[in-house]
Design a protein around this motif. Structure first.
Motif, PDB file in Angstrom:
ATOM      1  N   THR A   1      33.915  43.630  36.285  1.00 33.24           N
ATOM      2  CA  THR A   1      33.981  43.811  37.737  1.00 33.24           C
ATOM      3  C   THR A   1      33.115  42.831  38.527  1.00 33.24           C
ATOM      4  OG1 THR A   1      32.247  45.502  37.644  1.00 33.24           O
ATOM      5  CG2 THR A   1      34.545  46.249  37.526  1.00 33.24           C
TER       6      THR A   1
ATOM      7  N   SER B   1      39.661  42.091  31.438  1.00 35.55           N
ATOM      8  CA  SER B   1      40.263  42.672  32.634  1.00 35.55           C
ATOM      9  C   SER B   1      39.419  43.766  33.290  1.00 35.55           C
ATOM     10  CB  SER B   1      41.654  43.230  32.298  1.00 35.55           C
ATOM     11  OG  SER B   1      41.596  44.116  31.204  1.00 35.55           O
ATOM     12  N   ASP B   2      38.467  44.363  32.568  1.00 36.71           N
ATOM     13  CA  ASP B   2      37.630  45.424  33.155  1.00 36.71           C
ATOM     14  C   ASP B   2      36.310  44.900  33.714  1.00 36.71           C
ATOM     15  OD1 ASP B   2      39.528  47.279  32.612  1.00 36.71           O
ATOM     16  OD2 ASP B   2      38.385  48.403  31.113  1.00 36.71           O
TER      17      ASP B   2
ATOM     18  N   GLY C   1      39.946  42.710  37.181  1.00 39.81           N
ATOM     19  CA  GLY C   1      39.039  43.670  37.811  1.00 39.81           C
ATOM     20  C   GLY C   1      37.865  43.019  38.522  1.00 39.81           C
TER      21      GLY C   1
ATOM     22  N   GLY D   1      41.349  40.642  41.983  1.00 37.11           N
ATOM     23  CA  GLY D   1      40.412  41.500  42.704  1.00 37.11           C
ATOM     24  C   GLY D   1      39.445  40.748  43.595  1.00 37.11           C
TER      25      GLY D   1
ATOM     26  N   THR E   1      32.889  45.719  30.635  1.00 36.06           N
ATOM     27  CA  THR E   1      32.611  45.986  32.043  1.00 36.06           C
ATOM     28  C   THR E   1      31.345  45.305  32.530  1.00 36.06           C
ATOM     29  OG1 THR E   1      31.414  48.023  31.484  1.00 36.06           O
ATOM     30  CG2 THR E   1      33.764  48.219  31.977  1.00 36.06           C
TER      31      THR E   1
ATOM     32  N   THR F   1      35.641  41.579  41.109  1.00 36.81           N
ATOM     33  CA  THR F   1      35.594  41.623  42.568  1.00 36.81           C
ATOM     34  C   THR F   1      34.505  40.735  43.152  1.00 36.81           C
ATOM     35  OG1 THR F   1      34.131  43.568  42.529  1.00 36.81           O
ATOM     36  CG2 THR F   1      36.505  43.973  42.636  1.00 36.81           C
TER      37      THR F   1
END
Length: 338
Positions: A175, A172-173, A196, A219, A152, A198
Motif C-alpha cells: 500500500t 498487489s497488496d 494497492g 491506486g 503489505t 497509494t
C-alpha cells in the motif's frame, strides 16, 4: 519467459551444487551445509520437512566451528512447508532464488549483516506479508520479491542504492513505499502492477526511474518526481488510472524511450494537473504526450528548453505560458493540440 530461464539456471546451479555437496556437505540439526574455505553455507534444503528453521551463527564440523556466512542459491527453492526462518547476524549474502516459491513463509527479517539480496531470492513467496531489510543491504536484486502478492509492508533502509528490475513486481497488496535518499536507481518494472499502492515517496538522490517502474499502479493518485532525477523510462507510470496530479521537480531529466515512444504517463486518463517546479530547466521529450485532460500548463522561468513531442496530442490544452527563458522548443512539441 523470465521464470523459465530462471528455472533452467536453477537446474544448472543445483547440478553444480550437488557436485560441491558430494565433497564438502554435512548436516547439523537437520539443516544441510557445505564448506567454502573457512566458512559454512546453508546449502540444498528444498526437502527440509520442518516448518521452522533457526539458522545458527556457526556450526560444528569435525571438531571445528565454522561461521555461517551465506544462504546459497536455491537453498530452500520451492519448500512450501517452511513457515518461519531466523537468519543470524553472521550471514552476509542471500543467494539467488534462495527462498523461491516458499509459499507458506509469512514474515522475514533480514539482519544488518546482510549486504546483498540475490535475484529472485523471495520470488513467488505468495504468503509473505512483512519484510524488514537490514541496514547494510546495498542492492535489492532483480525479482527479489517478485510475485509476493500478500506483501503489505516493506522497510527499505538508507543503505540501499539500487532497486533491481522486477524487484517488487506484482506485489498487489503493498500500500505504501518510502524510497530512502540513498536509492539512485529504480529498475525496470520494479513496482509493476502494485495495484494497492497509494503512496510513493522518493528520496532526493534518485537519478534513474526505469521503464514501466510503476506501470499499472492504479491506486496512485499523486506522485512527486524529485529534482535529482536525470532519466525516466518509457511507460514509467503507464496505466496509473487513478493518478490525477504530478509534481515534476526534475531539473534536467531526459526521457529514455528504448524502443517505445510512449509517454512515461501514457494512459493516465485522469491526470489533470501537471505542475512544474521552479528549478526545472528542461522539459523532457514525450513527457506529457497524449494527456488529454490537461487544460492549462504553466512553464516556470527556469525552463530553457522543451523537448520533442513534450505536449503532443494534448487535445484538451487551451493555454500555455512560455516564459522568456525558453530558448528551444523541440520538434512536434505541441503537435495536434487541437
Amino acid at each position: 519467459m523470465k521464470k523459465y530461464v530462471r528455472y533452467l539456471l536453477v537446474l544448472l546451479m543445483c547440478g553444480s551444487l550437488t557436485g560441491v555437496k558430494a565433497q564438502k556437505s554435512f548436516q547439523v540439526d537437520g539443516i544441510n551445509y557445505y564448506l567454502d574455505g573457512s566458512e559454512a553455507r546453508v546449502s540444498d534444503n528444498r526437502d527440509y520437512s520442518g516448518s521452522k528453521i533457526i539458522i545458527p551463527n556457526s556450526v560444528l564440523y569435525v571438531g571445528k566451528n565454522y561461521p555461517v556466512t551465506s544462504i546459497a542459491d536455491s537453498a530452500f527453492y520451492g519448500n512450501w512447508r517452511l513457515k518461519e526462518i531466523t537468519i543470524p547476524n553472521s550471514v552476509t549474502t542471500i543467494g539467488e532464488s534462495a527462498f523461491y516459491s516458499c509459499t507458506s513463509l509469512t514474515e522475514v527479517s533480514i539482519p544488518n549483516s546482510v549486504t546483498s539480496i540475490g535475484s529472485g531470492a523471495f520470488e513467488d513467496c505468495s504468503g509473505l506479508k512483512t519484510v524488514t531489510i537490514g541496514n547494510s543491504v546495498t542492492t535489492i536484486g532483480d525479482g527479489a520479491f517478485d510475485g509476493c502478492s500478500d506483501l503489505t509492508e516493506v522497510t527499505i533502509p538508507n543503505s540501499v542504492t539500487t532497486i533491481g528490475d522486477y524487484a517488487f513486481h506484482k506485489c498487489s497488496d503493498l500500500t505504501a513505499i518510502t524510497i530512502p535518499n540513498s536509492v539512485k536507481t529504480i529498475g525496470n518494472w520494479a513496482f509493476y502492477r502494485c495495484t494497492g499502492l497509494t503512496t510513493v515517496t522518493m528520496g532526493n538522490s534518485m537519478k534513474n526511474i526505469g521503464s514501466s517502474a510503476f506501470e499499472g499502479c492504479t491506486g496512485l493518485t499523486e506522485v512527486t518526481i524529485p529534482n535529482s532525477v536525470t532519466s525516466i523510462g518509457s511507460r514509467a507510470f503507464e496505466d496509473c488510472t487513478g493518478l490525477t496530479t504530478v509534481i515534476w521537480n526534475a531539473r534536467n531529466a531526459e526521457y529514455y524511450n528504448g524502443l517505445s515512444y510512449d509517454s512515461p504517463f501514457s494512459n493516465c486518463d485522469r491526470l489533470t494537473d501537471f505542475v512544474f517546479g521552479e528549478e526545472v530547466e528542461h522539459i523532457p521529450a514525450y513527457l506529457c504526450r497524449e494527456l488529454t485532460l490537461l487544460n492549462t500548463i504553466v512553464i516556470p522561468n527556469s525552463v530553457t528548453s522543451i523537448g520533442t513531442n513534450a505536449f503532443s496530442f494534448c487535445r484538451g490544452l487551451t493555454k500555455v505560458s512560455i516564459p522568456n527563458s525558453v530558448k528551444t522548443i523541440g520538434n512536434w512539441a505541441f503537435y495536434r493540440c487541437t
